[in-house]
Design a protein around this motif. Structure first.
Motif, PDB file in Angstrom:
ATOM      1  N   TYR A 132      -5.313  10.390  -5.678  1.00  0.00           N
ATOM      2  CA  TYR A 132      -4.962   9.127  -6.375  1.00  0.00           C
ATOM      3  C   TYR A 132      -2.888   9.193  -6.450  1.00  0.00           C
ATOM      4  O   TYR A 132      -2.556   8.377  -5.815  1.00  0.00           O
ATOM      5  CB  TYR A 132      -5.160   8.971  -7.841  1.00  0.00           C
ATOM      6  N   ARG A 133      -2.852  10.576  -6.343  1.00  0.00           N
ATOM      7  CA  ARG A 133      -1.183  10.689  -6.739  1.00  0.00           C
ATOM      8  C   ARG A 133       0.081  11.028  -5.330  1.00  0.00           C
ATOM      9  O   ARG A 133       0.880  10.233  -5.607  1.00  0.00           O
ATOM     10  CB  ARG A 133      -1.412  11.953  -7.550  1.00  0.00           C
ATOM     11  N   SER A 134      -1.107  11.074  -4.749  1.00  0.00           N
ATOM     12  CA  SER A 134      -0.436  11.205  -3.533  1.00  0.00           C
ATOM     13  C   SER A 134      -0.148  10.222  -2.812  1.00  0.00           C
ATOM     14  O   SER A 134       0.933   9.683  -1.904  1.00  0.00           O
ATOM     15  CB  SER A 134      -1.343  11.422  -2.128  1.00  0.00           C
TER      16      SER A 134
ATOM     17  N   LYS B 297       3.347   7.939  -1.828  1.00  0.00           N
ATOM     18  CA  LYS B 297       3.546   7.281  -0.315  1.00  0.00           C
ATOM     19  C   LYS B 297       3.936   6.331  -1.066  1.00  0.00           C
ATOM     20  O   LYS B 297       4.840   5.289  -0.333  1.00  0.00           O
ATOM     21  CB  LYS B 297       2.260   7.294  -0.173  1.00  0.00           C
ATOM     22  N   GLU B 298       3.207   4.882  -1.903  1.00  0.00           N
ATOM     23  CA  GLU B 298       3.871   4.005  -2.656  1.00  0.00           C
ATOM     24  C   GLU B 298       4.893   3.803  -2.225  1.00  0.00           C
ATOM     25  O   GLU B 298       5.997   2.864  -2.766  1.00  0.00           O
ATOM     26  CB  GLU B 298       3.091   3.644  -3.727  1.00  0.00           C
ATOM     27  N   ARG B 299       4.963   4.925  -3.686  1.00  0.00           N
ATOM     28  CA  ARG B 299       7.203   5.410  -4.235  1.00  0.00           C
ATOM     29  C   ARG B 299       7.957   5.377  -2.967  1.00  0.00           C
ATOM     30  O   ARG B 299       8.983   4.043  -3.147  1.00  0.00           O
ATOM     31  CB  ARG B 299       7.383   6.062  -4.894  1.00  0.00           C
ATOM     32  N   ALA B 300       7.387   5.921  -1.876  1.00  0.00           N
ATOM     33  CA  ALA B 300       8.883   6.355  -0.262  1.00  0.00           C
ATOM     34  C   ALA B 300       8.247   5.023   0.088  1.00  0.00           C
ATOM     35  O   ALA B 300       9.400   4.543   0.740  1.00  0.00           O
ATOM     36  CB  ALA B 300       7.935   7.570   0.038  1.00  0.00           C
ATOM     37  N   LEU B 301       7.387   4.128   0.354  1.00  0.00           N
ATOM     38  CA  LEU B 301       7.678   2.704   0.689  1.00  0.00           C
ATOM     39  C   LEU B 301       8.694   1.850   0.711  1.00  0.00           C
ATOM     40  O   LEU B 301       9.604   0.912   0.561  1.00  0.00           O
ATOM     41  CB  LEU B 301       6.018   1.846   0.857  1.00  0.00           C
TER      42      LEU B 301
ATOM     43  N   THR C 243      -4.822   4.631   1.872  1.00  0.00           N
ATOM     44  CA  THR C 243      -5.464   6.480   0.835  1.00  0.00           C
ATOM     45  C   THR C 243      -6.077   6.018  -0.831  1.00  0.00           C
ATOM     46  O   THR C 243      -6.647   6.526  -1.005  1.00  0.00           O
ATOM     47  CB  THR C 243      -3.762   7.072   0.228  1.00  0.00           C
ATOM     48  N   PHE C 244      -5.139   4.938  -0.837  1.00  0.00           N
ATOM     49  CA  PHE C 244      -5.519   4.269  -1.817  1.00  0.00           C
ATOM     50  C   PHE C 244      -7.545   3.626  -2.013  1.00  0.00           C
ATOM     51  O   PHE C 244      -8.218   4.340  -3.156  1.00  0.00           O
ATOM     52  CB  PHE C 244      -4.938   3.075  -2.606  1.00  0.00           C
ATOM     53  N   ALA C 245      -7.513   3.148  -0.968  1.00  0.00           N
ATOM     54  CA  ALA C 245      -9.145   2.550  -1.039  1.00  0.00           C
ATOM     55  C   ALA C 245     -10.050   4.252  -1.001  1.00  0.00           C
ATOM     56  O   ALA C 245     -11.234   3.740  -0.987  1.00  0.00           O
ATOM     57  CB  ALA C 245      -8.839   1.876  -0.059  1.00  0.00           C
ATOM     58  N   ARG C 246      -9.165   4.618  -0.230  1.00  0.00           N
ATOM     59  CA  ARG C 246     -10.591   6.405  -0.735  1.00  0.00           C
ATOM     60  C   ARG C 246     -10.911   7.327  -1.946  1.00  0.00           C
ATOM     61  O   ARG C 246     -12.092   7.031  -2.349  1.00  0.00           O
ATOM     62  CB  ARG C 246      -9.353   7.430   0.211  1.00  0.00           C
ATOM     63  N   VAL C 247      -9.239   5.958  -2.871  1.00  0.00           N
ATOM     64  CA  VAL C 247      -9.789   6.791  -4.178  1.00  0.00           C
ATOM     65  C   VAL C 247     -11.106   6.031  -4.389  1.00  0.00           C
ATOM     66  O   VAL C 247     -12.516   6.761  -5.028  1.00  0.00           O
ATOM     67  CB  VAL C 247      -8.497   6.865  -4.966  1.00  0.00           C
ATOM     68  N   SER C 248     -11.394   4.910  -4.483  1.00  0.00           N
ATOM     69  CA  SER C 248     -12.264   3.715  -4.320  1.00  0.00           C
ATOM     70  C   SER C 248     -13.545   3.920  -4.052  1.00  0.00           C
ATOM     71  O   SER C 248     -15.463   3.795  -4.431  1.00  0.00           O
ATOM     72  CB  SER C 248     -11.138   2.297  -4.966  1.00  0.00           C
ATOM     73  N   LEU C 249     -13.461   4.426  -3.134  1.00  0.00           N
ATOM     74  CA  LEU C 249     -15.039   4.218  -1.851  1.00  0.00           C
ATOM     75  C   LEU C 249     -15.608   5.801  -2.017  1.00  0.00           C
ATOM     76  O   LEU C 249     -16.534   5.411  -2.039  1.00  0.00           O
ATOM     77  CB  LEU C 249     -14.663   4.412  -0.403  1.00  0.00           C
ATOM     78  N   GLU C 250     -13.851   7.071  -2.086  1.00  0.00           N
ATOM     79  CA  GLU C 250     -15.463   8.544  -2.501  1.00  0.00           C
ATOM     80  C   GLU C 250     -15.111   8.637  -3.804  1.00  0.00           C
ATOM     81  O   GLU C 250     -16.474   9.443  -3.792  1.00  0.00           O
ATOM     82  CB  GLU C 250     -13.758   9.203  -1.965  1.00  0.00           C
TER      83      GLU C 250
END
Length: 529
Positions: free
Chosen positions: A51-53, A57-61, A80-87
């Motif tokens: 999630y922090r990763s 990435k979002e902050r950089a965007l 990357t965010f989707a992986r958090v909820s899916l995994e």
């Protein structure tokens, strides 16, 4: 090469939903296969890192910087965010990750206007509502879903340009779809602004100006309340503008003109000065309303007579429909050089009903209507130039010309009364007379430089169907006779056709100049007397 790049980019955009769907399916299957005996601390630690990763990435965007972000960068971060909820669907970051991913989808749509991002964002929010209803953040999902629907319906301002056409400065606002707008012309300082309802400003808005390769500070855009976009244009003092719409794509156009020079200190060209001033020296010639208002000319409907199954007159290896189309194109090219927009009633050899031609002047908000024709007569000796305005025919020859040109009219005898009323109540007749006189004078004067024996048949009146129903000054020009060998021989030459076009344009320009300078000329003449 440009075509190849464009095609490749379009293809990449089409993969957006495919990539996101693949991510959801891939990690959905991984989650389903995950053994239920993971250490809870290890799971939380791993989910937290992931999630922090994604947050980094979002902050950089979202942070402005020298590097240009792409759609793929947004797709990667959403994934990357989707992986958090899916995994880790039962982890403490699952609901928040879905919320952050949906927010990124909205930001990406506002930047690139790719509907796939809205589709994926909707899927993420729906998942948040259905699977994490116990989480407080899910209660904010309905509002964001409403926002998704709202921005999807927004029009977008995609380009703003400033170009020079002759002496006219043209501002063009290009949008992705038709929208309602309000414009207002201010003074002190002189400024024109547009408020575009329910319109967003594209992040990659293109702004170009003929006057500068860099940013033109005279053109500004901004957002107002109530989802309104504002465009403000700073103009030179006393500039007047004509605003109109164009379509496919939808554009809002403002043609702006500097005020004409002071006629008391600047003389007009010799070819127009005497004719124009002479009309004001007549005490029996009143200033019509268009002249009192000093109205201008920015758009003209040019009607190439006949076409398609109606070839018109023919003779000496010439066809009227083909010839009028050629002349119309030449006139159009020259008018564009003077900043005047032209709408053609036909652009190829096809049939257009007479009534539809006339109605086009109203539909396109035109300022003038000019129908181009070439004459014919049973007498092969008859030749010359004549120009017509709408009225009852005043001689046998005019009656014959009207009968020939009206052959394709679709009206019936039951509509005779409506024709009579339209002709009798023609409030534009005075201005049509003036326009016709200028065009006739310039045609005769110009064409006699090639053949000084060309007859001046004058300005006449006749009940032409193509002129009935127009609400603007309307003229029909009959340029030569195809049935006459001399006229036909001249009409076959490039030089003669160019002279015809130039003479017509000169007549229109003289009429436009007279309209705009009428109040000053009249006042100057009154002071002298």
């Amino acid at each position: 090469m440009a075509i190849s790049c464009s095609t490749t980019l379009s293809a990449r955009f089409s993969y957006v939903p495919m990539i996101l769907t693949f991510v959801f399916c891939l990690f959905g299957s991984l989650s389903a296969a995950e053994p239920p005996r993971l250490n809870q601390i290890e799971t939380a630690h791993t989910a937290q890192q992931m999630y922090r990763s994604a947050l980094i990435k979002e902050r950089a965007l979202r942070t402005p910087g020298p590097l240009t972000t792409t759609q793929n960068d947004y797709i990667d971060t959403v994934s990357t965010f989707a992986r958090v909820s899916l995994e880790y669907p039962d982890g403490p970051y699952a609901a928040q990750a879905l919320w952050q991913a949906a927010g990124l989808c909205l930001a990406a749509f506002e930047r690139w206007h790719n509907n796939s991002f809205l589709d994926q964002g909707t899927i993420l929010l729906t998942k948040l509502q259905s699977e994490y209803s116990h989480n407080p953040i899910s209660h904010r999902a309905p509002d964001r879903l409403t926002l998704f629907k709202t921005v999807h319906s927004y029009r977008r301002l995609t380009a703003l340009s400033k170009t020079l056409i002759g002496e006219t400065i043209r501002y063009t606002l290009e949008l992705n779809d038709e929208t309602t707008f309000m414009s207002e012309h201010l003074t002190e300082p002189t400024r024109l602004f547009f408020d575009l309802a329910d319109t967003a400003i594209a992040n990659n808005l293109s702004m170009t100006s003929f006057s500068s390769d860099e940013k033109d500070d005279s053109m500004r855009v901004g957002r107002r309340s109530n989802n309104t976009a504002r465009v403000a244009l700073d103009l030179p003092d006393r500039t007047s503008c004509t605003v109109f719409n164009l379509y496919e794509p939808f554009r809002i156009v403002a043609d702006c003109h500097q005020p004409p020079p002071d006629v008391s200190t600047t003389s007009l060209p010799p070819s127009t000065e005497s004719d124009s001033l002479q009309s004001y020296e007549r005490s029996d010639l009143p200033l019509t309303l268009p002249r009192q208002l000093g109205l201008g000319i920015s758009r003209i409907v040019i009607d190439p007579g006949h076409g398609g199954r109606d070839p018109g007159a023919s003779g000496n290896a010439l066809n009227e429909a083909t010839l009028t189309m050629d002349l119309a194109e030449r006139v159009t090219t020259q008018l564009h050089d003077y900043g005047i927009e032209v709408v053609l009633t036909r652009q190829s050899d096809h049939f257009v009903p007479l009534e539809k031609r006339a109605s086009l002047a109203t539909q396109s908000n035109a300022d003038l209507f000019l129908s181009l024709h070439v004459n014919a007569s049973q007498s092969k000796n008859t030749r010359g130039i004549e120009t017509y305005v709408l009225d009852f025919a005043d001689n046998n020859e005019a009656q014959l010309v009207a009968a020939r040109e009206n052959q394709r009219a679709a009206k019936t005898l039951s509509e005779l009364d409506s024709y009579v009323r339209a002709i009798t109540n023609s409030a534009k007749s005075s201005e049509s007379d003036r326009l016709a006189n200028y065009i006739q004078q310039h045609l005769v004067r110009s064409l006699r430089t090639v053949d000084h024996e060309i007859p001046d048949l004058g300005v006449k009146q006749a009940p032409f169907v193509v002129l009935v129903g127009t609400q603007v000054p309307s003229v029909l020009a009959e340029i030569g006779f195809l049935s006459n060998e001399k006229d036909a021989a001249l009409l076959k030459t490039e030089n003669f056709r160019n002279l015809i076009a130039s003479a017509i344009v000169a007549g229109i320009l003289q009429y436009r100049t007279e309209l705009q300078t009428a109040p000053q000329q009249f006042a100057s003449h009154a002071q002298k007397n």
